[in-house]
Design a protein around this motif. Structure first.
Motif, PDB file in Angstrom:
ATOM      1  N   LYS A   9       0.086 -17.378 -17.402  1.00 59.94           N
ATOM      2  CA  LYS A   9       0.034 -17.210 -15.959  1.00 59.94           C
ATOM      3  C   LYS A   9       1.158 -16.291 -15.477  1.00 59.94           C
ATOM      4  N   ILE A  10       2.346 -16.486 -16.041  1.00 59.85           N
ATOM      5  CA  ILE A  10       3.493 -15.647 -15.664  1.00 59.85           C
ATOM      6  C   ILE A  10       3.225 -14.192 -16.048  1.00 59.85           C
ATOM      7  N   LEU A  11       2.714 -13.998 -17.264  1.00 57.64           N
ATOM      8  CA  LEU A  11       2.453 -12.646 -17.741  1.00 57.64           C
ATOM      9  C   LEU A  11       1.418 -11.944 -16.868  1.00 57.64           C
ATOM     10  N   ARG A  12       0.332 -12.657 -16.525  1.00 60.38           N
ATOM     11  CA  ARG A  12      -0.697 -12.066 -15.670  1.00 60.38           C
ATOM     12  C   ARG A  12      -0.132 -11.713 -14.302  1.00 60.38           C
ATOM     13  N   ARG A  13       0.722 -12.590 -13.771  1.00 59.06           N
ATOM     14  CA  ARG A  13       1.308 -12.342 -12.446  1.00 59.06           C
ATOM     15  C   ARG A  13       2.233 -11.118 -12.485  1.00 59.06           C
ATOM     16  N   LEU A  14       3.092 -11.078 -13.499  1.00 55.58           N
ATOM     17  CA  LEU A  14       4.027  -9.958 -13.605  1.00 55.58           C
ATOM     18  C   LEU A  14       3.291  -8.635 -13.831  1.00 55.58           C
ATOM     19  N   THR A  15       2.245  -8.676 -14.645  1.00 56.60           N
ATOM     20  CA  THR A  15       1.458  -7.467 -14.910  1.00 56.60           C
ATOM     21  C   THR A  15       0.803  -6.958 -13.636  1.00 56.60           C
ATOM     22  N   THR A  16       0.254  -7.869 -12.852  1.00 56.94           N
ATOM     23  CA  THR A  16      -0.391  -7.498 -11.593  1.00 56.94           C
ATOM     24  C   THR A  16       0.618  -6.908 -10.615  1.00 56.94           C
ATOM     25  N   ILE A  17       1.777  -7.543 -10.515  1.00 56.06           N
ATOM     26  CA  ILE A  17       2.827  -7.050  -9.605  1.00 56.06           C
ATOM     27  C   ILE A  17       3.268  -5.644 -10.011  1.00 56.06           C
ATOM     28  N   LEU A  18       3.516  -5.443 -11.298  1.00 51.06           N
ATOM     29  CA  LEU A  18       3.958  -4.133 -11.781  1.00 51.06           C
ATOM     30  C   LEU A  18       2.897  -3.060 -11.537  1.00 51.06           C
ATOM     31  N   HIS A  19       1.655  -3.429 -11.801  1.00 56.78           N
ATOM     32  CA  HIS A  19       0.551  -2.481 -11.605  1.00 56.78           C
ATOM     33  C   HIS A  19       0.518  -1.993 -10.159  1.00 56.78           C
ATOM     34  N   ARG A  20       0.656  -2.913  -9.229  1.00 55.77           N
ATOM     35  CA  ARG A  20       0.598  -2.560  -7.806  1.00 55.77           C
ATOM     36  C   ARG A  20       1.834  -1.780  -7.369  1.00 55.77           C
ATOM     37  N   LEU A  21       2.978  -2.114  -7.949  1.00 59.36           N
ATOM     38  CA  LEU A  21       4.199  -1.364  -7.630  1.00 59.36           C
ATOM     39  C   LEU A  21       4.101   0.076  -8.115  1.00 59.36           C
ATOM     40  N   TYR A  22       3.588   0.242  -9.329  1.00 59.80           N
ATOM     41  CA  TYR A  22       3.465   1.583  -9.889  1.00 59.80           C
ATOM     42  C   TYR A  22       2.462   2.430  -9.104  1.00 59.80           C
ATOM     43  N   GLU A  23       1.508   1.770  -8.438  1.00 60.29           N
ATOM     44  CA  GLU A  23       0.543   2.506  -7.624  1.00 60.29           C
ATOM     45  C   GLU A  23       1.065   2.817  -6.226  1.00 60.29           C
ATOM     46  N   GLY A  24       2.333   2.477  -5.994  1.00 59.68           N
ATOM     47  CA  GLY A  24       2.965   2.870  -4.740  1.00 59.68           C
ATOM     48  C   GLY A  24       3.000   1.807  -3.662  1.00 59.68           C
ATOM     49  N   GLU A  25       2.550   0.587  -3.936  1.00 66.08           N
ATOM     50  CA  GLU A  25       2.565  -0.468  -2.925  1.00 66.08           C
ATOM     51  C   GLU A  25       3.977  -1.022  -2.745  1.00 66.08           C
ATOM     52  N   SER A  26       4.260  -1.515  -1.547  1.00 65.60           N
ATOM     53  CA  SER A  26       5.485  -2.295  -1.312  1.00 65.60           C
ATOM     54  C   SER A  26       5.032  -3.739  -1.106  1.00 65.60           C
ATOM     55  N   LEU A  27       5.678  -4.680  -1.792  1.00 73.43           N
ATOM     56  CA  LEU A  27       5.178  -6.057  -1.852  1.00 73.43           C
ATOM     57  C   LEU A  27       6.136  -7.049  -1.215  1.00 73.43           C
ATOM     58  N   SER A  28       5.558  -8.026  -0.521  1.00 68.37           N
ATOM     59  CA  SER A  28       6.319  -9.083   0.152  1.00 68.37           C
ATOM     60  C   SER A  28       6.367 -10.329  -0.717  1.00 68.37           C
ATOM     61  N   VAL A  29       7.540 -10.928  -0.812  1.00 69.50           N
ATOM     62  CA  VAL A  29       7.706 -12.162  -1.586  1.00 69.50           C
ATOM     63  C   VAL A  29       6.811 -13.261  -1.019  1.00 69.50           C
ATOM     64  N   THR A  30       6.778 -13.382   0.301  1.00 70.46           N
ATOM     65  CA  THR A  30       5.979 -14.433   0.942  1.00 70.46           C
ATOM     66  C   THR A  30       4.493 -14.245   0.660  1.00 70.46           C
ATOM     67  N   GLU A  31       4.020 -13.006   0.791  1.00 69.92           N
ATOM     68  CA  GLU A  31       2.606 -12.731   0.559  1.00 69.92           C
ATOM     69  C   GLU A  31       2.219 -12.965  -0.891  1.00 69.92           C
ATOM     70  N   LEU A  32       3.095 -12.584  -1.812  1.00 70.39           N
ATOM     71  CA  LEU A  32       2.811 -12.790  -3.238  1.00 70.39           C
ATOM     72  C   LEU A  32       2.793 -14.278  -3.577  1.00 70.39           C
ATOM     73  N   ALA A  33       3.694 -15.040  -2.975  1.00 68.56           N
ATOM     74  CA  ALA A  33       3.742 -16.484  -3.220  1.00 68.56           C
ATOM     75  C   ALA A  33       2.419 -17.133  -2.824  1.00 68.56           C
ATOM     76  N   LYS A  34       1.881 -16.743  -1.674  1.00 66.93           N
ATOM     77  CA  LYS A  34       0.595 -17.274  -1.236  1.00 66.93           C
ATOM     78  C   LYS A  34      -0.532 -16.825  -2.155  1.00 66.93           C
ATOM     79  N   GLU A  35      -0.503 -15.553  -2.536  1.00 68.79           N
ATOM     80  CA  GLU A  35      -1.568 -14.993  -3.378  1.00 68.79           C
ATOM     81  C   GLU A  35      -1.651 -15.685  -4.733  1.00 68.79           C
ATOM     82  N   PHE A  36      -0.481 -15.964  -5.342  1.00 64.93           N
ATOM     83  CA  PHE A  36      -0.466 -16.564  -6.682  1.00 64.93           C
ATOM     84  C   PHE A  36      -0.267 -18.085  -6.649  1.00 64.93           C
TER      85      PHE A  36
END
Length: 308
Positions: A9-36
């Motif tokens: 679960k951790i690996l999938r979450r980290l992979t998803t976060i990195l993928h979105r960061l590399y595509e130029g997104e800026s991510l919120s801790v609160t939004e990610l907490a809800k999403e995962f």
């Protein structure tokens, strides 16, 4: 507690976060907490501990890739053209390199189809991937290498991996002082030695001006004086025949005279053949005579086979 499942679960979450960061997104801790469906402390730990080695930074209350590291999708025509050319080259190289590159290019493009196409042909060197890596490392580290070539062991100072007309070569100086071109696919058993070599700056500069695979890096360059017809002038202005090309005269009828550097008669002839009949040699005399001889041979061959 299933630790293996937690790690997945951790690996999938980290992979998803990195993928979105590399595509130029800026991510919120609160939004990610809800999403995962995890706590904000868990997401903060992801950024502050688990992803600390990646080029990420906090901007206000959001996280993003540092400038220059995100792989944002491109919009403008120049970038799309560049991508299309690079993608064509990757496809030509083939094998695993092509498939890995395809995934990256698909992320960079806004649409699956583009009206831009580049017809550049490169030989498939996917099976020589490890060979390329070894030679590249030796060039960067300025280390002497040995290898087997045409059943003979060679010891060389490697300078460049180059592509001429779609074929890959290593340009290297043998320890007898002669610079040679080695066809990459025929190089076997490469070994990087411990000691380094001191690059020859004059030789490096000469390599940058090579016209084609027939250049002679051991010869002093000479000036090739050419006359170009009006019909091809626009093409020579768009893409010069050589980095050393200089226009020295413009005729009233639209023809131009230009000069460039060459290292051998054969190098000059191979360049000229691609522009028959719109490019003529003015000097040196020996290149002019050699070119005329080649034209007569070609005409003789053609007329001798007209019946076929």
């Amino acid at each position: 507690m299933n630790k293996s499942h937690d790690y997945d679960k951790i690996l999938r979450r980290l992979t998803t976060i990195l993928h979105r960061l590399y595509e130029g997104e800026s991510l919120s801790v609160t939004e990610l907490a809800k999403e995962f469906n995890v706590s904000t402390k868990t997401i903060q730990r992801d950024f502050n501990e688990r992803l600390i080695r990646f080029p990420i930074e906090k901007s206000g209350r959001r996280w993003r890739m540092q400038p220059g590291f995100s792989i944002e999708k491109v919009q403008d025509l120049d970038n799309l053209l560049t991508l299309e050319i690079l993608e064509t080259i990757a496809r030509g190289i083939g094998g695993g390199f092509a498939s890995r590159s395809e995934k990256l290019f698909s992320k960079l493009k806004n649409r699956s189809e583009t009206p831009i196409r580049s017809y550049v042909s490169f030989e498939d060197i996917s099976k020589e991937g490890e060979l390329f890596k070894l030679i590249e490392k030796a060039i960067v580290d300025k280390r002497v290498i040995t290898f087997c070539y045409h059943d003979k062991k060679r010891k060389v100072d490697p300078y460049r991996i180059v592509n001429f007309e779609g074929y890959w070569y290593l340009l290297a100086k043998e320890h007898e002082g002669v610079v040679k071109k080695f066809y990459i696919k025929e190089i076997k058993s490469v070994e990087i030695l411990e000691y380094r070599f001191l690059p020859d700056d004059t030789l490096k500069s000469r390599l940058d001006s090579a016209l084609n695979a027939w250049f002679d890096p051991n010869s002093e360059p000479f000036t090739l004086h050419l006359l170009a017809k009006k019909s091809i002038v626009k093409y020579l202005r768009r893409r010069p025949l050589s980095p050393t090309q200089t226009v020295i005269a413009e005729h009233v009828n639209g023809d131009i005279e230009l000069e460039l550097k060459a290292t051998s008669t054969q190098e000059a002839l191979m360049l000229l053949k691609g522009w028959i009949p719109d490019l003529a040699v003015l000097s040196p005399k020996y290149v002019k005579e050699a070119f005329e001889k080649e034209l007569k041979k070609a005409l003789s061959f053609q007329t001798g086979h007209d019946a076929f």
